[in-house]
Motif scaffolding. Structure first.
Motif, PDB file in Angstrom:
ATOM      1  N   HIS A   1      -2.049  -8.644  -2.892  1.00  0.00           N
ATOM      2  CA  HIS A   1      -3.082  -8.683  -3.938  1.00  0.00           C
ATOM      3  C   HIS A   1      -2.561  -8.170  -5.269  1.00  0.00           C
ATOM      4  CE1 HIS A   1      -4.330  -4.367  -3.846  1.00  0.00           C
ATOM      5  NE2 HIS A   1      -4.070  -4.430  -2.555  1.00  0.00           N
TER       6      HIS A   1
ATOM      7  N   ASP B   1       0.573  -0.173  -4.104  1.00  0.00           N
ATOM      8  CA  ASP B   1      -0.657  -0.891  -3.723  1.00  0.00           C
ATOM      9  C   ASP B   1      -1.158  -1.703  -4.903  1.00  0.00           C
ATOM     10  OD1 ASP B   1      -2.881  -1.767  -2.412  1.00  0.00           O
ATOM     11  OD2 ASP B   1      -3.963   0.121  -2.522  1.00  0.00           O
ATOM     12  N   ASP B   2      -0.805  -2.954  -4.968  1.00  0.00           N
ATOM     13  CA  ASP B   2       0.027  -3.675  -4.033  1.00  0.00           C
ATOM     14  C   ASP B   2       1.109  -4.448  -4.775  1.00  0.00           C
ATOM     15  OD1 ASP B   2       0.984  -4.838  -1.706  1.00  0.00           O
ATOM     16  OD2 ASP B   2      -0.489  -6.440  -1.729  1.00  0.00           O
TER      17      ASP B   2
ATOM     18  N   GLU C   1      -8.884  -7.427  -4.484  1.00  0.00           N
ATOM     19  CA  GLU C   1      -8.909  -6.930  -3.104  1.00  0.00           C
ATOM     20  C   GLU C   1      -9.628  -5.596  -3.036  1.00  0.00           C
ATOM     21  OE1 GLU C   1      -7.426  -4.616   0.410  1.00  0.00           O
ATOM     22  OE2 GLU C   1      -7.218  -4.139  -1.694  1.00  0.00           O
ATOM     23  N   GLU C   2      -9.320  -4.737  -4.017  1.00  0.00           N
ATOM     24  CA  GLU C   2      -9.823  -3.363  -3.937  1.00  0.00           C
ATOM     25  C   GLU C   2     -11.339  -3.280  -4.040  1.00  0.00           C
ATOM     26  OE1 GLU C   2      -7.974  -1.209  -2.892  1.00  0.00           O
ATOM     27  OE2 GLU C   2      -5.921  -1.422  -3.633  1.00  0.00           O
TER      28      GLU C   2
ATOM     29  N   ASP D   1       0.764  -5.611   2.322  1.00  0.00           N
ATOM     30  CA  ASP D   1      -0.134  -4.720   1.570  1.00  0.00           C
ATOM     31  C   ASP D   1      -0.157  -3.342   2.220  1.00  0.00           C
ATOM     32  OD1 ASP D   1      -1.956  -3.610  -0.137  1.00  0.00           O
ATOM     33  OD2 ASP D   1      -3.702  -4.650   0.698  1.00  0.00           O
TER      34      ASP D   1
ATOM     35  N   TYR E   1       2.629   6.515   3.043  1.00  0.00           N
ATOM     36  CA  TYR E   1       1.837   5.614   2.194  1.00  0.00           C
ATOM     37  C   TYR E   1       0.582   6.301   1.656  1.00  0.00           C
ATOM     38  CZ  TYR E   1      -0.800   1.352   0.983  1.00  0.00           C
ATOM     39  OH  TYR E   1      -1.519   0.377   0.333  1.00  0.00           O
TER      40      TYR E   1
HETATM   41 ZN   LIG Z   1      -3.847  -2.818  -1.220  1.00  0.00          ZN
END
Ligand SMILES: [Zn+2]
Length: 470
Positions: A287, A299-300, A334-335, A363, A429
């Motif tokens: 994304h 991200d990302d 996406e978020e 992702d 992460y």
């Molecule tokens: Zn993401």
């Protein structure tokens, strides 16, 4: 390089009979040419020497930076992606429209009023409503977990600011995220259903730095909408200590945000067109949007860079295109709730989802790939096993876990597309995820090369093998 399409018609040698539930079916096994495997290995080795993904990532995070969905920065990111696909020489580049609500963070502050007055480091959760102008001041109602809040009496919550203090656990797979993130997604409406004025959660993150983690809140439309924020981990610890004194703790919270009507954004798509079956595609997803606090490197941005570089390495390797197309999709928004991917799945589901041969998504940051999982038909498992063999020297093992396809590509999986997961090491992460610390310097260029090497192994074999995974 000679092509392997001669095997397309030679897919008869073996029959596989498999029992699925009560039904028995037979499927042809389409052989995978040795030459395809050898070429995949050669491209894999080239990927290990290439910093193209890092260069793409540096370009995105430097020239665009943070790119909150529906903001002018996401528009810039889309323009950047179109230009980058063109510059890399993808055969086709296009955009598909997505309507995205426009949320804006304006200001945010919080402080303990009593018993020990001092500022707190917080950030508004994405899509959170504002507090009333001037903020709210109220006593804290503390719950160790979302489930404790769910079980609480209204009298324990009404008129207060809810605080959920559960800490996310660290796992290589990121398995701590699911249980912890419920407080972020559903906590606000649960608290509001019991009369809370606002909600503060401990950041959904595994770090100890004083940077809060944002991320989307999901409101239940049946409940009043209340302001939702995350405290940094040390600030959550501080509040827990204060509550340990046994006195009421009161907090002042003031966040200002706006939510405007949806605006038109785009999924940006670049394709390497297949030589034999151009209408059939392997999907490499990621994304393009990010949260607004960092520069969206892990991200990302990393996923965008890995998938773009992987497809590009395959096209650069030879003048001959793979048997079928390789389609890199940089999803929008996406978020804010997988909006771009849902739109893509909706638009393609009755049109050409059957031409989406297999897909995967990057992702989960820039940590190395360590396992390969699949969700494919039994007659194609030999191909997946061979991909894992090609990835073996990279430290990748075959996982027997059923692949889900990731948040975005998972939407296409639901519409019937087979998927694979190139599982990354996510141990660190969630130290950075959704924080101001999500910046390029955190990305290890060597791990990024390893990712691209794993992705070319998957994508090339999937695109060159003439059989089907569904
Ligand atoms: Zn993401």
């Amino acid at each position: 390089m000679t092509v392997t399409s001669k095997f397309a018609s030679a897919a008869v040698a073996a029959l596989l009979v498999s029992a699925v539930g009560a039904q028995t079916f037979a499927a042809e096994i389409t052989p995978l040419a040795d030459e395809t495997v050898e070429t995949a290995k050669a491209i894999r080795d080239k990927a290990l020497e290439s910093d193209e993904a890092y260069e793409i990532l540096a370009s995105l995070t430097t020239e665009v930076g943070a790119r909150l969905a529906a903001s002018p920065k996401e528009v810039e990111a889309q323009e950047w992606a179109v230009a980058k696909f063109q510059e890399l020489g993808f055969d086709k580049v296009w955009k598909e429209p997505v309507m995205v609500p426009k949320w804006t963070r304006i200001s945010e502050s919080a402080s303990v009023v009593a018993p020990f007055a001092q500022p707190l480091v917080i950030t508004a959760l994405g899509k959170s409503v504002a507090t009333p102008e001037g903020g709210v001041t109220a006593e804290i109602a503390h719950f160790a977990t979302y489930e404790d809040l769910e079980a609480a009496e209204r009298s324990a919550v009404e008129g207060k600011i809810v605080f959920i203090s559960n800490r996310m656990e660290r796992f290589r797979t990121g398995a701590g995220y699911g249980p912890a993130v419920k407080a972020r997604g559903a906590g606000a409406s649960m608290a509001a259903s019991k009369g809370a004025l606002a909600i503060m959660i401990r950041s959904i993150g595994t770090d100890t730095h004083r940077l809060p983690h944002t991320g989307g809140v999901t409101y239940d439309e049946a409940q009043p909408k209340i302001a939702a924020v995350a405290l940094s981990n040390p600030d959550a610890d501080q509040l827990v200590r204060m509550l340990g004194y046994g006195e009421a703790v009161s907090v002042h919270l003031d966040i200002q945000t706006t939510m405007e009507e949806p605006v038109e954004m785009f999924n940006v798509i670049g394709e390497i067109t297949g030589r034999e079956k151009p209408e059939e595609a392997i999907i490499l997803g990621s994304h393009l949007d990010s949260w607004d606090l960092g520069t969206g490197a892990i991200d990302d941005g990393a996923g965008v860079a890995i998938t773009m570089a992987a497809a590009n390495l395959i096209q650069d390797f030879s003048e001959t295109r793979p048997y079928r197309s390789i389609r890199v999709v940089a999803f929008a928004a996406e978020e804010l709730g997988l909006i771009g991917a849902r739109q893509y799945a909706e638009a393609h589901k009755d049109k050409d989802m059957d031409k989406h041969i297999i897909g995967a998504e990057s992702d989960f940051g820039a940590g190395p790939v360590w396992a390969l999982a699949s969700n494919v038909n039994p007659a194609s498992l030999h191909v997946v096993d061979k991909m894992a063999t090609v990835m073996g020297p990279l430290g990748v093992v075959r996982s027997d876990r059923k692949a889900g396809g990731g948040p975005d590509v998972g939407q296409l999986a639901r519409a019937g597309m087979p998927v694979m997961d190139l599982m990354q090491d996510g141990t660190d992460y969630f130290d950075l995820h959704h924080t101001a610390d999500d910046t390029l310097d955190k990305v290890d260029p060597v791990a990024l090369r390893q990712n691209v090497a794993a992705w070319v192994s998957f994508a090339y074999i999937a695109a060159e093998w003439p059989g089907y995974f569904r």
